[in-house]
Enzyme design. Structure first.
Site, mmCIF file in Angstrom:
data_model
loop_
_atom_site.group_PDB
_atom_site.id
_atom_site.type_symbol
_atom_site.label_atom_id
_atom_site.label_comp_id
_atom_site.label_asym_id
_atom_site.label_seq_id
_atom_site.Cartn_x
_atom_site.Cartn_y
_atom_site.Cartn_z
ATOM 1 N N GLU A 1 8.018 0.858 -46.118
ATOM 2 C CA GLU A 1 6.913 -0.130 -46.520
ATOM 3 C C GLU A 1 5.784 0.887 -46.514
ATOM 4 O O GLU A 1 4.663 0.819 -47.606
ATOM 5 C CB GLU A 1 6.278 -1.141 -45.186
ATOM 6 C CG GLU A 1 7.145 -2.376 -45.649
ATOM 7 C CD GLU A 1 7.105 -3.382 -44.184
ATOM 8 O OE1 GLU A 1 7.460 -4.606 -44.456
ATOM 9 O OE2 GLU A 1 6.470 -2.962 -43.318
ATOM 10 N N ALA B 1 9.761 -9.368 -34.086
ATOM 11 C CA ALA B 1 8.760 -10.394 -33.446
ATOM 12 C C ALA B 1 9.512 -11.635 -33.223
ATOM 13 O O ALA B 1 9.175 -12.128 -32.187
ATOM 14 C CB ALA B 1 7.587 -10.459 -34.533
ATOM 15 N N GLN B 2 10.298 -12.135 -33.930
ATOM 16 C CA GLN B 2 10.846 -13.383 -33.594
ATOM 17 C C GLN B 2 11.823 -13.516 -32.427
ATOM 18 O O GLN B 2 11.690 -14.535 -31.792
ATOM 19 C CB GLN B 2 11.985 -13.919 -34.892
ATOM 20 C CG GLN B 2 11.115 -14.640 -36.192
ATOM 21 C CD GLN B 2 10.467 -15.726 -35.656
ATOM 22 O OE1 GLN B 2 10.926 -16.521 -34.743
ATOM 23 N NE2 GLN B 2 9.446 -16.187 -36.378
ATOM 24 N N GLY C 1 1.502 -9.171 -26.823
ATOM 25 C CA GLY C 1 2.245 -8.834 -27.938
ATOM 26 C C GLY C 1 2.982 -10.425 -28.380
ATOM 27 O O GLY C 1 2.491 -11.260 -27.710
ATOM 28 N N PHE C 2 3.841 -10.467 -29.266
ATOM 29 C CA PHE C 2 4.217 -11.657 -29.679
ATOM 30 C C PHE C 2 4.966 -12.420 -28.635
ATOM 31 O O PHE C 2 4.836 -13.661 -28.135
ATOM 32 C CB PHE C 2 5.341 -11.382 -30.707
ATOM 33 C CG PHE C 2 4.805 -11.077 -32.145
ATOM 34 C CD1 PHE C 2 4.191 -12.124 -32.723
ATOM 35 C CD2 PHE C 2 4.875 -9.836 -32.589
ATOM 36 C CE1 PHE C 2 3.526 -11.781 -33.959
ATOM 37 C CE2 PHE C 2 4.244 -9.369 -33.633
ATOM 38 C CZ PHE C 2 3.587 -10.222 -34.556
ATOM 39 N N GLY C 3 5.862 -11.789 -27.577
ATOM 40 C CA GLY C 3 6.310 -12.359 -26.478
ATOM 41 C C GLY C 3 5.552 -13.058 -25.404
ATOM 42 O O GLY C 3 5.448 -13.949 -24.965
ATOM 43 N N ASP D 1 10.993 -6.316 -26.517
ATOM 44 C CA ASP D 1 11.601 -5.217 -26.664
ATOM 45 C C ASP D 1 12.075 -4.480 -25.592
ATOM 46 O O ASP D 1 12.825 -3.323 -25.571
ATOM 47 C CB ASP D 1 10.627 -4.121 -27.681
ATOM 48 C CG ASP D 1 10.273 -4.339 -29.036
ATOM 49 O OD1 ASP D 1 11.294 -5.078 -29.471
ATOM 50 O OD2 ASP D 1 9.145 -4.263 -29.295
ATOM 51 N N GLY E 1 1.413 -8.488 -20.936
ATOM 52 C CA GLY E 1 1.616 -7.958 -22.316
ATOM 53 C C GLY E 1 1.154 -9.167 -23.366
ATOM 54 O O GLY E 1 1.614 -10.331 -22.947
#
Length: 429
Positions: A169, A316-317, A7-9, A306, A5
């Site tokens: 949003e 995300a953090q 993503g952020f991780g 996640d 992955g």
């Protein structure tokens, strides 16, 4: 080392492993890293897809110990320490590992009602954002053409299911489109009659935020004309509307454009990894991990973001810090200095925009709202956005959209519409 992955991780884990004395393989189903917090701005015409999706090979240019492979990890052979990777051409490959970091993110959840997806797309990737952008702007165009008042109102009704950050949003931006950005551009459709309905089974919007922030967000949404329906459960979705259920009974709302922002679950890989390792999972199929983010009985396998059931928010953090931590543990092992401290998440707060010049933010015990919260939101997201060029162009588009009335990314091509009607996108295994 294998990282699953981007993503952020996965991104922050791979960056941390740059100078590790080992070979690192990054496996991802797309060629880009997606900055998901700004995806709703692609769907509402503020940003282009290229500004929130930077090519992975460009990000990691100069990482000499890194091998990048395009594909989806479909299974994990724990005994042989290898992952099975399905490439876009359908071929399967085995990639061996000594240490494995699984950061495959989350998939959308319709809570067992997968048939809703046809009529209420979610917002989890670039394809979803372009699909929603096409539907949103197409709805205004069809309202302009429609002569029947009832049918025109159905085109001008937008129903958003889920009042978390994405739902709030999106609702705020659709209200901005109808009442400000597109004002005066249509001769026959009265955009002042646009209905934006935000539905959630919870008792407040932004339930992950402190209650005062939720109340501020609700007040601002109401001021913008958003009809917020709380303690309301969606029980059916079809092409022409939504059936909702409350304590007082059921109600049907007619509207052609529906957006699903109600929930996420771990991808299928999480279930397969749990079965292979004997790990326990929670109700959302997330894997229960040790304090050091490893799977019980398998210290070589880390699960971050996640996919991990760690009682932490799906933001995300958490993924960023978890990815860094897992990489540091691996580097410590390689250096003969194993890291024994458990993973501790440093909560930097929550933020969500409602409209231009209005946002809510929790930073520790401090609460920020209105213009100050909005400026903080802009600064934080610009800081974490990957790539200098992307930062510059994003800032320019924000100036055009927020200080002016422009929506520079309103194009929906015939190719996109034909593809949507003719094709069913393959689901990653």
């Amino acid at each position: 080392m294998v990282v699953v992955g981007a993503g952020f991780g996965g991104l922050f884990a791979t960056k941390t492993l740059r100078r590790a004395p080992a070979s690192v393989t990054l496996i991802n189903g797309t060629t880009y890293h997606l900055f998901e917090p700004l995806l709703y701005q692609v769907a509402t015409g503020i940003l282009s897809e290229g500004e929130v999706a930077l090519p992975i090979r460009e990000i990691f240019r100069g990482h000499d110990n890194l091998d990048i492979k395009l594909g989806w990890v479909t299974d994990v052979d724990v005994a042989e320490k290898a992952v099975l990777v399905s490439a876009p051409d359908g071929r399967e490959r085995r990639v061996p590992y000594d240490s494995l970091i699984v950061a495959a993110g989350a998939s959308n959840s319709y809570f067992g009602n997968d048939g809703f997806a046809e009529h209420a797309p979610s917002l989890k990737n670039i394809d979803d954002a372009l699909e929603l952008r096409s539907r949103i702007f197409h709805a205004f165009e069809m309202a302009e053409l429609e002569e029947d008042p009832a049918a025109r109102q159905r085109w001008l009704t937008f129903i958003l299911i889920g009042a978390g950050p994405t739902g709030v949003e999106m609702a705020g931006q659709i209200a901005e489109l109808a009442h400000r950005a597109l004002k005066g551009q249509y001769r026959h459709a009265d955009l002042a009659k646009t209905r934006i309905i935000l539905v959630d089974a919870a008792d407040r919007v932004l339930p992950a935020f402190d209650p005062p922030m939720s109340r501020d967000a609700l007040r601002q949404l109401s001021t913008m004309g958003v009809d917020v329906r709380l303690n309301t459960r969606v029980v059916d979705v079809d092409a022409e509307g939504v059936k909702m259920e409350t304590a007082d009974g059921t109600e049907r709302v007619e509207g052609y454009t529906k957006i699903w922002a109600a929930g996420v679950a771990a991808p299928a890989l999480g279930q397969r990894l749990a079965a292979a390792t004997g790990a326990e999972t929670d109700r959302a199929s997330r894997i229960r991990v040790n304090p050091d983010l490893t799977i019980p009985g398998h210290p070589e396998i880390f699960v971050v973001g996640d996919m991990a059931a760690s009682n932490l928010p799906g933001v995300a953090q958490v993924a960023m810090q978890g990815g860094r931590y897992a990489a540091r543990v691996i580097k410590g092992r390689l250096a003969g200095r194993p890291l024994t401290k458990p993973f501790r998440y440093f909560d930097k707060g929550n933020m969500a925009t409602i409209s231009r010049f209005s946002a809510v933010a929790n930073v520790g015990r401090l609460h920020f709202r209105g213009v100050l919260g909005w400026l903080m939101w802009l600064a934080v997201h610009l800081f974490y956005l990957i790539g200098f060029k992307n930062k510059v162009t994003t800032l320019m588009h924000w100036v055009v959209s927020f200080l002016g009335r422009g929506r520079p990314q309103r194009v929906a091509t015939t190719q996109q519409i034909n593809a949507r009607n003719a094709l069913t996108r393959p689901t990653p295994p």
